[in-house]
Write a protein that holds these residues in place. Structure first.
Motif, mmCIF file in Angstrom:
data_model
loop_
_atom_site.group_PDB
_atom_site.id
_atom_site.type_symbol
_atom_site.label_atom_id
_atom_site.label_comp_id
_atom_site.label_asym_id
_atom_site.label_seq_id
_atom_site.Cartn_x
_atom_site.Cartn_y
_atom_site.Cartn_z
ATOM 1 N N ALA A 92 -18.950 2.153 -47.692
ATOM 2 C CA ALA A 92 -19.541 3.120 -48.626
ATOM 3 C C ALA A 92 -21.056 3.118 -48.528
ATOM 4 N N LEU A 93 -21.656 1.935 -48.405
ATOM 5 C CA LEU A 93 -23.107 1.861 -48.254
ATOM 6 C C LEU A 93 -23.553 2.521 -46.954
ATOM 7 N N GLU A 94 -22.818 2.260 -45.876
ATOM 8 C CA GLU A 94 -23.158 2.889 -44.598
ATOM 9 C C GLU A 94 -22.981 4.404 -44.665
ATOM 10 N N GLY A 95 -21.943 4.854 -45.353
ATOM 11 C CA GLY A 95 -21.733 6.287 -45.509
ATOM 12 C C GLY A 95 -22.886 6.948 -46.246
ATOM 13 N N VAL A 100 -28.076 10.082 -45.925
ATOM 14 C CA VAL A 100 -29.535 10.143 -46.076
ATOM 15 C C VAL A 100 -30.193 10.349 -44.708
ATOM 16 N N ALA A 101 -29.666 9.671 -43.684
ATOM 17 C CA ALA A 101 -30.253 9.763 -42.341
ATOM 18 C C ALA A 101 -30.057 11.136 -41.724
ATOM 19 N N SER A 102 -29.055 11.865 -42.153
ATOM 20 C CA SER A 102 -28.791 13.180 -41.556
ATOM 21 C C SER A 102 -29.671 14.275 -42.149
ATOM 22 N N GLY A 103 -30.419 13.949 -43.188
ATOM 23 C CA GLY A 103 -31.265 14.954 -43.830
ATOM 24 C C GLY A 103 -32.656 15.023 -43.224
ATOM 25 N N ARG A 165 -34.492 4.848 -38.858
ATOM 26 C CA ARG A 165 -33.411 4.124 -39.521
ATOM 27 C C ARG A 165 -33.462 4.398 -41.015
ATOM 28 N N VAL A 166 -32.315 4.215 -41.642
ATOM 29 C CA VAL A 166 -32.229 4.281 -43.109
ATOM 30 C C VAL A 166 -31.611 2.979 -43.578
ATOM 31 N N SER A 191 -27.603 -0.579 -43.085
ATOM 32 C CA SER A 191 -28.630 0.112 -42.338
ATOM 33 C C SER A 191 -27.970 0.927 -41.235
ATOM 34 N N VAL A 192 -28.447 2.144 -41.052
ATOM 35 C CA VAL A 192 -27.917 2.987 -39.980
ATOM 36 C C VAL A 192 -29.072 3.648 -39.243
ATOM 37 N N SER A 193 -28.819 4.009 -37.998
ATOM 38 C CA SER A 193 -29.816 4.721 -37.204
ATOM 39 C C SER A 193 -29.703 6.213 -37.452
ATOM 40 N N VAL A 194 -30.801 6.889 -37.282
ATOM 41 C CA VAL A 194 -30.807 8.347 -37.407
ATOM 42 C C VAL A 194 -30.065 8.935 -36.214
ATOM 43 N N PRO A 195 -29.142 9.853 -36.462
ATOM 44 C CA PRO A 195 -28.422 10.442 -35.325
ATOM 45 C C PRO A 195 -29.375 11.202 -34.408
ATOM 46 N N PRO A 196 -29.108 11.169 -33.092
ATOM 47 C CA PRO A 196 -30.021 11.856 -32.152
ATOM 48 C C PRO A 196 -29.991 13.358 -32.345
#
Length: 196
Positions: A92-95, A100-103, A165-166, A191-196
């Motif tokens: 859930a945290l990663e989701g 957030v990273a997709s915005g 990253r977020v 923590s996740v990376s911003v999608p390319p």
């Protein structure tokens, strides 16, 4: 009139307590193993702990190298944020971090009170060059950012905030008996990376 068997009556009498014990066992498991708020899930935590969903809070950071900017979760993600505070699984945290990273994040800009008021009244007041915005908003040296709303025009080139990253942290207030105070502690992080 039919008579019920004594076994059936005993079995029915045990159903309610057995169900209550089952709900309590599942609740204890979810609280201890998954971090469920003791106030949720059919337990009785509201009578014994301050660890309610409102005593938990999220910190969201846009990370670029060693630089981090803390941002406020957009209003349209409040329900998702609440769900994460209630049952903070790593997925859930990663989701949430992925959303957030997709915005697209841009500097927060505000209109002056006079301009905003005149706009609301629809008086057709001529806008100053650059529109009603008066400038970037910094709060105590921290740059304030906001996520673009769906359908909102993309910012001019170079105006979007760059991050790779977020990081999302979940914190909770807990009662510290030794000092008789509420103390905030970090419960989880993703923590996740911003999608390319």
């Amino acid at each position: 009139m039919t008579e019920s068997s004594p076994w059936r009556e005993r079995l029915l009498a045990l159903c309610a307590p057995a169900l209550l014990v089952l709900v309590a066992a599942v609740h204890l498991f979810l609280v201890e193993a998954k971090g469920l708020s003791p106030w949720k899930g059919g337990g009785f935590g509201m009578f014994s702990t301050v660890d309610s969903p409102s005593a938990r809070f999220l910190r969201v950071y846009l990370v670029e190298g060693a630089s981090e900017v803390q941002v406020r979760l957009p209003d349209r993600m409040k329900d998702l944020g609440y769900d994460v505070r209630v049952l903070p699984t790593h997925a859930a945290l990663e989701g949430l971090a992925s959303r957030v990273a997709s915005g697209t994040w841009v500097p927060e800009r505000l209109a002056s009170a006079v301009t905003r008021y005149q706009t609301l009244l629809g008086e057709g007041v001529e806008q100053p060059p650059g529109g009603p915005e008066v400038g970037r908003v910094d709060f105590m040296g921290v740059r304030l950012l906001r996520m673009l709303e769906p359908g909102e025009a993309p910012p001019p080139l170079g105006r979007a905030h760059v991050f790779h990253r977020v990081r999302v942290e979940l914190w909770a207030f807990r009662f510290e008996p030794s000092s008789s105070r509420l103390v905030a502690t970090r419960m989880a992080e993703a923590s996740v990376s911003v999608p390319p």
